[in-house]
Design an enzyme around this catalytic site. Structure first.
Site, PDB file in Angstrom:
ATOM      1  N   HIS A 139       0.841  -1.188   0.000  1.00  0.00           N
ATOM      2  CA  HIS A 139       0.000   0.000   0.000  1.00  0.00           C
ATOM      3  C   HIS A 139       0.879   1.243   0.000  1.00  0.00           C
ATOM      4  O   HIS A 139       2.019   1.202   0.473  1.00  0.00           O
ATOM      5  CB  HIS A 139      -0.882   0.021   1.244  1.00  0.00           C
ATOM      6  CG  HIS A 139      -1.850  -1.106   1.279  1.00  0.00           C
ATOM      7  ND1 HIS A 139      -3.044  -1.071   0.605  1.00  0.00           N
ATOM      8  CD2 HIS A 139      -1.790  -2.323   1.866  1.00  0.00           C
ATOM      9  CE1 HIS A 139      -3.689  -2.211   0.796  1.00  0.00           C
ATOM     10  NE2 HIS A 139      -2.947  -2.990   1.560  1.00  0.00           N
ATOM     11  N   CYS A 180      -0.540   2.245  -4.395  1.00  0.00           N
ATOM     12  CA  CYS A 180      -1.376   3.389  -4.726  1.00  0.00           C
ATOM     13  C   CYS A 180      -0.531   4.655  -4.635  1.00  0.00           C
ATOM     14  O   CYS A 180       0.348   4.731  -3.775  1.00  0.00           O
ATOM     15  CB  CYS A 180      -2.515   3.515  -3.737  1.00  0.00           C
ATOM     16  SG  CYS A 180      -3.658   2.152  -3.842  1.00  0.00           S
TER      17      CYS A 180
END
Ligand SMILES: *[C@@H]1O[C@H](CO)[C@@H](O)[C@H](O)[C@H]1NC(C)=O
Ligand SMILES: *[C@@H]1O[C@H](CO)[C@@H](O)[C@H](O)[C@H]1NC(C)=O
Ligand SMILES: *[C@@H]1O[C@H](CO)[C@@H](O)[C@H](O)[C@H]1NC(C)=O
Ligand SMILES: *[C@@H]1O[C@H](CO)[C@@H](O)[C@H](O)[C@H]1NC(C)=O
Ligand SMILES: *[C@@H]1O[C@H](CO)[C@@H](O)[C@H](O)[C@H]1NC(C)=O
Ligand SMILES: *[C@@H]1O[C@H](CO)[C@@H](O)[C@H](O)[C@H]1NC(C)=O
Ligand SMILES: *[C@@H]1O[C@H](CO)[C@@H](O)[C@H](O)[C@H]1NC(C)=O
Length: 417
Positions: A139, A180
């Protein structure tokens, strides 16, 4: 003289070795895809004749033996009845609590002393003529990548490259990042003079995507209940499995991964002077082609939604109340975190006349961001998964010049309630 130079040149070329560091920053079964991508990358490197002794691997490693895994000890990065167990022979140097941002930085900078007594203690040992390949998967948010319980800020990564360059740890460095907002690790901060070529799954302001998500997650007729890979990652990995990397260039691999990854903007930064070298210069060269064609990828989940999607999938499938409880908990967390950030943005908006909630300012001052995230976690609790998208608000606060002290006291006030 010219002859001598030529010989020296040739020596330098033939002395160039290839090294790699692979790091996964997540844990938890619902993040299955990250550990699978990383072990797949490990398999690509060893299949392409990069010596195991030149590869360092960090992975929390909890997924292969998670209770939810119907194939204990195994990891699959693609569905089907003939899928390869990528965990087989995937050697990890650092697992569990040893997977931290600090350790990652020590490893890439070759700081052996700092790693004594941790995991295998192995660190990058490359020299000034060598090629280094780094692959990170997890992430991320604006200006930052996540490790279990720690963060890696863009300034720390750039500082580490600067040190590595100064210490003569590479001639060329290629880094691929699946996360991301991964473009924000480099956009505006990675300068060409470091000789680093960086490719990211997403640009600076968007999510990346999981691939082979339910219901494309079957192995031998059994569903894994997880995304088996990430879209950008499986695209470059499957390309590496099937193309001749002795001919295909970095540039060509970028184009292929970019066009196949149709849900985010695969982007690149840094120094492009060596993009016409073969991908084999970093990923090694295959002796036999694997002829691996890949699969249809129509079930993709947006990374920030994967935890909730996973819980909804599990509840729908098994009707087990523990998943309904977890769904309610996740919804409560989302409400709480969006509420805090809305209040924080409002708190400053009048005074600074900026749309702090929706602006997408570049994270250039991430030392400031680091302090804001510390304040947030101290007063308001951890930022995880879905909450990562709001880190942009803390970035905006730094970039319009609001001080850490002001932010800290605002957060303290908001979160005391
Ligand atoms: C990229 O690296 C090459 C080789 O070291 C160097 O000549 C060139 O100036 C660098 N490009 C930039 C934009 O710094
Ligand atoms: C980044 O992605 C967003 C969202 O997909 C898009 O609107 C924007 O145009 C992209 N910017 C760049 C520079 O690719
Ligand atoms: C894959 O294996 C499952 C279970 O063994 C079987 O039901 C299914 O028909 C197989 N699919 C294909 C395409 O062979
Ligand atoms: C790489 O090759 C392409 C096409 O052959 C060319 O247009 C480009 O200028 C080359 N780039 C570099 C950095 O050599
Ligand atoms: C792959 O081939 C390139 C030349 O095309 C060479 O420089 C590199 O050392 C090779 N790598 C391995 C691991 O064999
Ligand atoms: C890859 O390309 C090289 C260079 O043209 C060639 O020697 C080699 O046989 C090719 N490998 C495969 C598996 O086709
Ligand atoms: C992306 O490509 C896949 C093919 O792998 C296709 O099934 C899907 O519809 C495409 N999605 C979009 C948004 O274009």
């Amino acid at each position: 003289m010219q002859k001598l130079l030529l010989i020296l040149c040739f020596l330098a070329l033939s002395l160039a070795d290839q090294y790699a560091v692979i790091a996964v920053g997540s844990n938890g079964y619902y993040n299955y895809r990250h550990q699978a991508d990383a072990c797949h990358a490990y398999q690509v490197l060893i299949n392409h004749n990069i010596p195991k002794s030149n590869i360092i691997m960090m992975s929390y490693d909890d997924v292969p033996n998670a209770l939810q895994n119907p194939f204990p000890g195994k990891l699959f990065n693609a569905p089907g009845n003939h899928s390869v167990d990528v965990n087989d022979g995937c050697i990890k140097d650092y697992i569990g609590a040893d997977v931290t941002a600090k350790h990652f930085l020590n490893i890439i900078q070759g700081d052996e002393l700092a790693m004594i007594g941790v995991g295998t203690g192995r660190v990058l040992k490359s020299g000034p003529n060598d090629h280094v390949f780094i692959y990170f998967v997890d992430h991320g948010a604006s200006g930052v990548l996540s490790f279990p319980n720690t963060w890696l800020y863009n300034y720390q990564l750039i500082d580490a490259f600067t040190q590595m360059k100064a210490k003569g740890m590479y001639s060329q460095l290629t880094i691929y990042i699946e996360a991301c907002y991964s473009g924000s690790m480099f956009d505006g901060v990675l300068k060409g003079n470091l000789n680093v070529y960086a490719v990211t799954a997403a640009n600076a302001t968007e999510s990346s995507w999981g691939a082979y998500c339910p219901y494309e997650d079957f192995i031998d007729g059994i569903e894994l209940d997880a995304c088996l890979g990430d879209l950008f990652s499986v695209n470059w990995l499957e390309n590496s499995d099937s193309a001749n990397l002795t001919i295909e260039t970095l540039d060509q691999q970028f184009d292929i991964a970019q066009s196949l990854t149709n849900l985010s903007h695969v982007s690149r930064y840094g120094n492009f002077s060596f993009v016409n070298e073969t991908a084999g210069e970093f990923l090694g060269n295959l002796t036999d082609s694997l002829n691996f064609a890949g699969y249809e990828k129509s079930s993709n989940w947006e990374s920030t939604e994967i935890k909730l999607n996973y819980l909804l999938h599990m509840y729908t499938k098994y009707q087990d109340p523990q998943y309904m409880e977890a769904i309610l908990e996740e919804m409560e967390y989302r409400d709480k975190i969006s509420g805090i950030f809305t209040q924080l943005a409002l708190h400053f908006e009048m005074k600074y006349d900026a749309d702090l909630m929706n602006a997408e300012l570049r994270p250039l001052n991430t030392r400031c961001l680091e302090k804001n995230i510390m304040s947030f976690e101290q007063h308001c609790g951890n930022i995880k998964d879905y909450g990562l998208k709001y880190i942009q608000v803390l970035v905006n606060i730094c970039e319009v010049g609001i001080s850490n002290e002001e932010t800290d006291s605002a957060l303290k006030e908001i979160c005391i309630l």
